[in-house]
Enzyme design. Structure first.
Site, PDB file in Angstrom:
ATOM      1  N   LYS A  52       0.844  -1.210   0.000  1.00 35.55           N
ATOM      2  CA  LYS A  52       0.000   0.000   0.000  1.00 35.55           C
ATOM      3  C   LYS A  52       0.873   1.251   0.000  1.00 35.55           C
ATOM      4  O   LYS A  52       0.616   2.199  -0.743  1.00 35.55           O
ATOM      5  CB  LYS A  52      -0.944  -0.018   1.226  1.00 35.55           C
ATOM      6  N   GLN A  96      -4.381  -1.440   9.744  1.00 35.46           N
ATOM      7  CA  GLN A  96      -4.362  -2.775   9.157  1.00 35.46           C
ATOM      8  C   GLN A  96      -4.922  -3.799  10.145  1.00 35.46           C
ATOM      9  O   GLN A  96      -4.547  -3.818  11.319  1.00 35.46           O
ATOM     10  CB  GLN A  96      -2.920  -3.146   8.744  1.00 35.46           C
ATOM     11  N   ASP A 119     -10.850   2.922   4.341  1.00 32.12           N
ATOM     12  CA  ASP A 119     -11.175   1.488   4.276  1.00 32.12           C
ATOM     13  C   ASP A 119     -12.692   1.261   4.243  1.00 32.12           C
ATOM     14  O   ASP A 119     -13.152   0.156   3.949  1.00 32.12           O
ATOM     15  CB  ASP A 119     -10.627   0.771   5.522  1.00 32.12           C
TER      16      ASP A 119
HETATM   17  N1  GUN Z   1      -6.925  -6.815   6.460  1.00 31.41           N
HETATM   18  C1  GUN Z   1      -7.324  -7.528   5.399  1.00 31.41           C
HETATM   19  N2  GUN Z   1      -7.857  -6.723   4.460  1.00 31.41           N
HETATM   20  C2  GUN Z   1      -7.781  -5.473   4.943  1.00 31.41           C
HETATM   21  C3  GUN Z   1      -8.171  -4.210   4.439  1.00 31.41           C
HETATM   22  O1  GUN Z   1      -8.721  -4.068   3.343  1.00 31.41           O
HETATM   23  N3  GUN Z   1      -7.927  -3.144   5.240  1.00 31.41           N
HETATM   24  C4  GUN Z   1      -7.351  -3.266   6.460  1.00 31.41           C
HETATM   25  N4  GUN Z   1      -7.182  -2.162   7.173  1.00 31.41           N
HETATM   26  N5  GUN Z   1      -6.990  -4.427   6.964  1.00 31.41           N
HETATM   27  C5  GUN Z   1      -7.199  -5.527   6.202  1.00 31.41           C
END
Ligand code: GUN
Length: 291
Positions: A52, A96, A119
């Site tokens: 990311k 995350q 998100d």
């Molecule tokens: N863990 C698995 N997928 C995601 C996501 O799309 N965002 C976040 N913050 N954590 C995750």
């Protein structure tokens, strides 16, 4: 069978975003800025967050990575969230998941300012999604919708079976596919661990979205000829021939199912890369203060 190339579409989207960033900056706007909070040392989470942050560079965003040891207190994490909420330079940020067990994910998510919740996990944003109001659609469902759009896959009136009801994928996916919009209007069946006779549902599906986190769960006998297969699974399975000791497989038994499918996403290189592009798109939306 048409292989859906998520990597290619993700790069296309990223170059479109990069162009928009250039235009914004040329007009005197500030550089979009995404922050990510990573707690602990889960290898998969480290990889995702690393991708990311790197993607931010590729499109000309500023990025900030905030890391904490796994034993960080909930209070300390909440204090950082408060700081990010009040930092005008940060347009959006993510925490995350999963978080260590001593931290309440719900409490953390609810502390995120909804306008910075790129998100789309905050209850306000989930509610806005259900009500068809402008919001941040969470990255994986948003990525899938964009793949369907870019491949001109018709959804109107189709039967879509979503397997898995997680808050991150299955549940929002089912809502999006049923929406009264161009990229929705499906009849949606949401299947999960308590579904009886799963195969009866999947055999009727024009579109299957598999998001259950079980390697090779969807087999060819469960799939109708010509169906669209979207594989959200990213499962690590042991593989002694790999340096890492594992390989990634999806929730779909690709070799067999691809012989019957009309369209199919590979793992890796299907849905995965799209989640990154979606997060960047949401950050751009946040930077433009579109809602
Ligand atoms: N863990 C698995 N997928 C995601 C996501 O799309 N965002 C976040 N913050 N954590 C995750």
């Amino acid at each position: 069978m048409i292989l859906i190339d998520g990597k290619k579409i993700s790069l296309q989207l990223q170059s479109e975003i990069a162009q928009e960033v250039k235009d914004m900056i040329a007009k005197g706007n500030k550089q979009p800025h995404l922050a990510a909070i990573l707690v602990g040392d889960d290898p998969a989470s480290q990889t995702y967050v690393g991708s990311k942050v790197k993607a931010c560079e590729n499109v000309g965003f500023k990025s900030t990575l905030v890391t904490f040891e796994a034993y960080v207190s909930e209070q300390k994490l909440l204090a950082k969230i408060e700081e990010l909420n009040n930092d005008d330079d940060i347009d959006g940020y993510i925490v995350q998941l999963p978080l260590p067990r001593h931290i309440s994910e719900q409490k953390i998510i609810e502390a995120i300012k909804p306008s910075k919740d790129v998100d789309g996990f905050h209850p306000i944003n989930v509610g806005r999604l259900v009500l068809n109001l402008p919001t941040y659609v969470s990255a994986t469902p948003f990525g899938i919708v964009q793949l369907l759009e870019r491949y001109n896959i018709p959804t109107d009136g189709k039967h879509c079976v979503v397997i898995g009801r997680s808050h991150i994928v299955g549940s929002p996916m089912s809502i999006l596919m049923a929406k009264n919009t161009n990229l929705g209007n499906c009849t949606v069946t949401l299947c999960h661990s308590h579904t009886q006779n799963l195969k009866e549902h999947t055999l009727n599906a024009d579109i299957i979205i598999a998001a259950i986190g079980k390697p090779n769960f969807v087999t060819a006998d469960m799939v109708k000829e010509g169906a669209v297969i979207i594989d959200v699974g990213i499962n690590r399975v042991d593989d002694v021939t790999k340096k890492s000791g594992f390989k990634l497989v999806g929730d779909v038994q690709f070799d067999e199912v691809s012989k019957k499918a009309g369209y199919i996403t590979p793992v890796p290189g299907g849905v995965g890369p799209m989640t990154i592009a979606s997060l960047l798109k949401n950050t751009l939306i946040a930077a433009k203060k579109e809602f």
